[in-house]
Design an enzyme around this catalytic site. Structure first.
Site, PDB file in Angstrom:
ATOM      1  N   PRO A 347       0.808  -1.220   0.000  1.00 64.48           N
ATOM      2  CA  PRO A 347       0.000   0.000   0.000  1.00 64.48           C
ATOM      3  C   PRO A 347       0.843   1.273   0.000  1.00 64.48           C
ATOM      4  O   PRO A 347       1.863   1.357   0.672  1.00 64.48           O
ATOM      5  CB  PRO A 347      -0.786  -0.101   1.320  1.00 64.48           C
ATOM      6  CG  PRO A 347       0.065  -0.956   2.205  1.00 64.48           C
ATOM      7  CD  PRO A 347       0.813  -1.904   1.300  1.00 64.48           C
ATOM      8  N   GLY A 348       0.402   2.249  -0.770  1.00 68.85           N
ATOM      9  CA  GLY A 348       1.018   3.577  -0.739  1.00 68.85           C
ATOM     10  C   GLY A 348      -0.046   4.570  -0.329  1.00 68.85           C
ATOM     11  O   GLY A 348      -0.130   5.030   0.811  1.00 68.85           O
ATOM     12  N   ARG A 349      -0.942   4.852  -1.286  1.00 72.21           N
ATOM     13  CA  ARG A 349      -1.993   5.849  -1.092  1.00 72.21           C
ATOM     14  C   ARG A 349      -2.783   5.648   0.204  1.00 72.21           C
ATOM     15  O   ARG A 349      -3.004   6.597   0.956  1.00 72.21           O
ATOM     16  CB  ARG A 349      -2.957   5.754  -2.289  1.00 72.21           C
ATOM     17  CG  ARG A 349      -3.964   6.863  -2.387  1.00 72.21           C
ATOM     18  CD  ARG A 349      -4.896   6.604  -3.572  1.00 72.21           C
ATOM     19  NE  ARG A 349      -4.194   6.239  -4.779  1.00 72.21           N
ATOM     20  CZ  ARG A 349      -3.681   7.103  -5.656  1.00 72.21           C
ATOM     21  NH1 ARG A 349      -3.829   8.385  -5.457  1.00 72.21           N
ATOM     22  NH2 ARG A 349      -3.041   6.674  -6.729  1.00 72.21           N
ATOM     23  N   CYS A 417       2.653  29.616 -14.940  1.00 65.81           N
ATOM     24  CA  CYS A 417       2.318  30.095 -16.278  1.00 65.81           C
ATOM     25  C   CYS A 417       1.923  28.932 -17.184  1.00 65.81           C
ATOM     26  O   CYS A 417       2.666  28.544 -18.093  1.00 65.81           O
ATOM     27  CB  CYS A 417       3.532  30.856 -16.818  1.00 65.81           C
ATOM     28  SG  CYS A 417       3.125  31.831 -18.252  1.00 65.81           S
TER      29      CYS A 417
HETATM   30  C1  LIG Z   1       3.937  -2.212  -8.067  1.00 67.72           C
HETATM   31  C2  LIG Z   1       3.241  -1.220  -7.224  1.00 67.72           C
HETATM   32  N1  LIG Z   1       3.046  -1.494  -5.927  1.00 67.72           N
HETATM   33  C3  LIG Z   1       2.411  -0.621  -5.114  1.00 67.72           C
HETATM   34  C4  LIG Z   1       1.935   0.580  -5.586  1.00 67.72           C
HETATM   35  C5  LIG Z   1       1.221   1.509  -4.631  1.00 67.72           C
HETATM   36  O1  LIG Z   1      -0.075   1.678  -5.022  1.00 67.72           O
HETATM   37  P1  LIG Z   1      -1.093   2.546  -4.134  1.00 67.72           P
HETATM   38  O2  LIG Z   1      -0.394   3.791  -3.775  1.00 67.72           O
HETATM   39  O3  LIG Z   1      -2.249   2.759  -5.020  1.00 67.72           O
HETATM   40  O4  LIG Z   1      -1.412   1.725  -2.925  1.00 67.72           O
HETATM   41  C6  LIG Z   1       2.106   0.897  -6.931  1.00 67.72           C
HETATM   42  C7  LIG Z   1       1.574   2.168  -7.455  1.00 67.72           C
HETATM   43  O5  LIG Z   1       1.365   2.391  -8.595  1.00 67.72           O
HETATM   44  C8  LIG Z   1       2.780  -0.010  -7.777  1.00 67.72           C
HETATM   45  O6  LIG Z   1       2.978   0.245  -9.071  1.00 67.72           O
END
Ligand SMILES: Cc1ncc(COP(=O)(O)O)c(C=O)c1O
Length: 490
Positions: A347-349, A417
């Site tokens: 997870p990132g987002r 701009c």
């Molecule tokens: C391979 C992979 N893992 C994890 C992520 C994280 O995804 P998210 O931020 O949507 O959880 C991404 C984001 O594009 C990704 O390409």
């Protein structure tokens, strides 16, 4: 997606919230656009877009009682708070009047804990996708909470090692990994995803140069049917990521031929981002388990199932029901435990997005006769998602407007701009005074990490509110002098 109060003004308040709710619970973005289109009036002039902020009950209620509640919320006094600290007070206490990112540290903690709770009883690695936000202080915090990391460059690997992450709990992804990056990963025992034929040979080469076996996962492309799951943006056949599944046997044979350099330990997939239906993860996991059974039957001892990241958040602040980490993990729990696998998630987002806002000062308000603009000091340089993807991020003022302020439909734009320089389009907002505070919500993911110095707007500082309510700077502001330094001595 935005259903404006002006657009809805012919409807009762309950039918507005019903229209929002049914749109979101219905789930499909196409329905949302249809709802919006059916509610929209034809183009109107500035004056017909504006009305007194206090003359209509609906406006004042929306200002004081937002449906959506999280770490940034309006309290009864009409001010925006980060946890229990007034954003307006924070704006007054920071040194320079330039845009800044403001985080809630507690929200970051809560987001990680939601995954930890969901994964209870499973062998697992939470691989935080560093590309979402690479602030060192946030990384250190996530490391202390027990996260691994997901990397897409050698520098991200260097950074997470600096932050104290265990490299053996890190995963190196990417369709164009460079040999020197792979050598660094191999040296430190990072798990590496095989993305293509050339990538496989580069990993073998890295293993040979370092004199170590590299632990690898095969990035399989689950090709989930987009008709069934319209939110899928990657993980389909046309994606630039992952191997061609028809060639799986070829990859397995090549791995068998290089036992000194490669040890196959798992399979990986990543379906896309902003996913708000978790069934899709189950479909992909079923497919992945099928591949893993096939791989195991050839004598490989693989233990990692990596289902990637991608869980969405409620960018629209309507109180929509978005699946939680628990919902996500529960869809795959049985499959994972039945095979005794270790689950990797990326997870990132969903770990960082809702923990931050971009805080801006209003420079002025203008109209071109057709459209109204709130011009702020933040821009696409600090936050590019709206310009890049047409992404919606919720926008609001940090303080209640003066009673005489009209509510109008505004584009919120920066000073860069470019016509593409906007933070939000067609937002119903009370007309702000110069110097008023305006925030762009859910700015913790893919905002600061995608920022640039375009127009020589230097990257903004970052702060977080600590659990005890104190404010701490977690990144210094980039300065003009920093820019000049690149040319020193040349
Ligand atoms: C391979 C992979 N893992 C994890 C992520 C994280 O995804 P998210 O931020 O949507 O959880 C991404 C984001 O594009 C990704 O390409």
């Amino acid at each position: 997606m935005e259903v404006s109060t002006a657009s809805c003004s012919a409807l009762s308040r309950s039918s507005i919230s019903e229209c929002l709710r049914s749109s979101f619970l219905g789930g499909a973005l196409t329905n949302l656009s249809a709802t919006r289109a059916s509610l929209s009036f034809s183009r109107q002039t500035r004056t017909s877009f504006c009305r007194a902020a206090i003359s209509e009950k609906i406006s004042s209620e929306i200002v004081t009682k937002p449906v959506f509640q999280h770490c940034f919320s309006k309290k009864e006094d009409g001010f925006l708070y980060c946890e229990d600290v007034k954003v307006q007070d924070i704006m007054q206490s920071v040194q320079e009047k330039r845009p800044f990112y403001l985080y809630s540290k507690s929200q970051l903690t809560r987001n990680v804990n939601a995954y930890i709770d969901a994964l209870e009883g499973l062998s697992s690695i939470i691989g935080y996708a560093v590309k979402a936000n690479n602030n060192l202080k946030i990384l250190q915090h996530f490391q202390e909470l027990g996260c691994g990391a997901v990397l897409v460059s050698g520098n991200e690997l260097r950074l997470v090692m600096h932050a104290g992450f265990d490299p053996s709990r890190c995963i190196f992804n990417g369709n164009g990994k460079l040999l020197e990056e792979l050598v660094l990963a191999a040296e430190h025992g990072v798990l590496v995803n095989i993305d293509s034929e050339f990538d496989l040979y580069h990993i073998i080469e890295a293993g040979r140069m370092v004199g170590k076996q590299v632990n690898v996962l095969l990035r399989v492309n689950p090709d989930v049917d987009p008709q069934v799951h319209p939110y899928v943006a990657t993980g389909n056949k046309n994606s630039k990521f992952g191997i061609r599944n028809e060639k799986l046997q070829w990859f397995l044979d090549e791995i068998k031929r290089h036992p000194e350099q490669l040890r196959l330990v798992g399979a990986h997939c990543h379906l896309g981002s902003t996913i708000t239906k978790v069934d899709i993860f189950k479909d992909a996991a079923v497919l992945m388990i099928h591949y893993m059974d096939m791989i195991k039957s050839q004598g490989f001892d693989i233990k990692y199932l990596n289902i990637g990241g991608g869980l969405g958040i409620d960018y629209f602040h309507t109180g929509a029901v978005i699946p939680s980490p628990m919902d996500l993990i529960n869809t795959v729990r049985e499959l994972v435990s039945s095979r005794g696998l270790t689950l990797i998630i990326e997870p990132g987002r969903s770990l960082v997005a809702n923990s931050a806002t971009l805080v801006n000062w209003v420079t002025g308000v203008k109209s071109n006769g057709n459209k109204n603009f709130i011009v702020v000091n933040g821009s696409m340089s600090e936050l590019i998602r709206p310009s890049l993807y047409g992404a919606y991020q919720h926008i609001e003022l940090v303080a209640p407007p003066p009673p005489e302020a009209e509510v109008c439909t505004y584009d919120v734009v920066g000073p860069v701009c470019e016509s593409a320089d906007f933070l939000g389009k067609e937002r119903e907002l009370p007309t702000p005074q110069e110097g008023a505070g305006l925030v762009v919500h859910d700015a913790g993911a893919y905002c600061m990490s995608m920022s640039s110095t375009y127009n020589l707007k230097m990257r903004p500082p970052e702060y977080w509110v600590e659990a005890d309510g104190s404010l701490k700077q977690i990144r210094k502001a980039e300065t003009f002098e920093d820019h000049l330094r690149f040319f020193e001595g040349l």
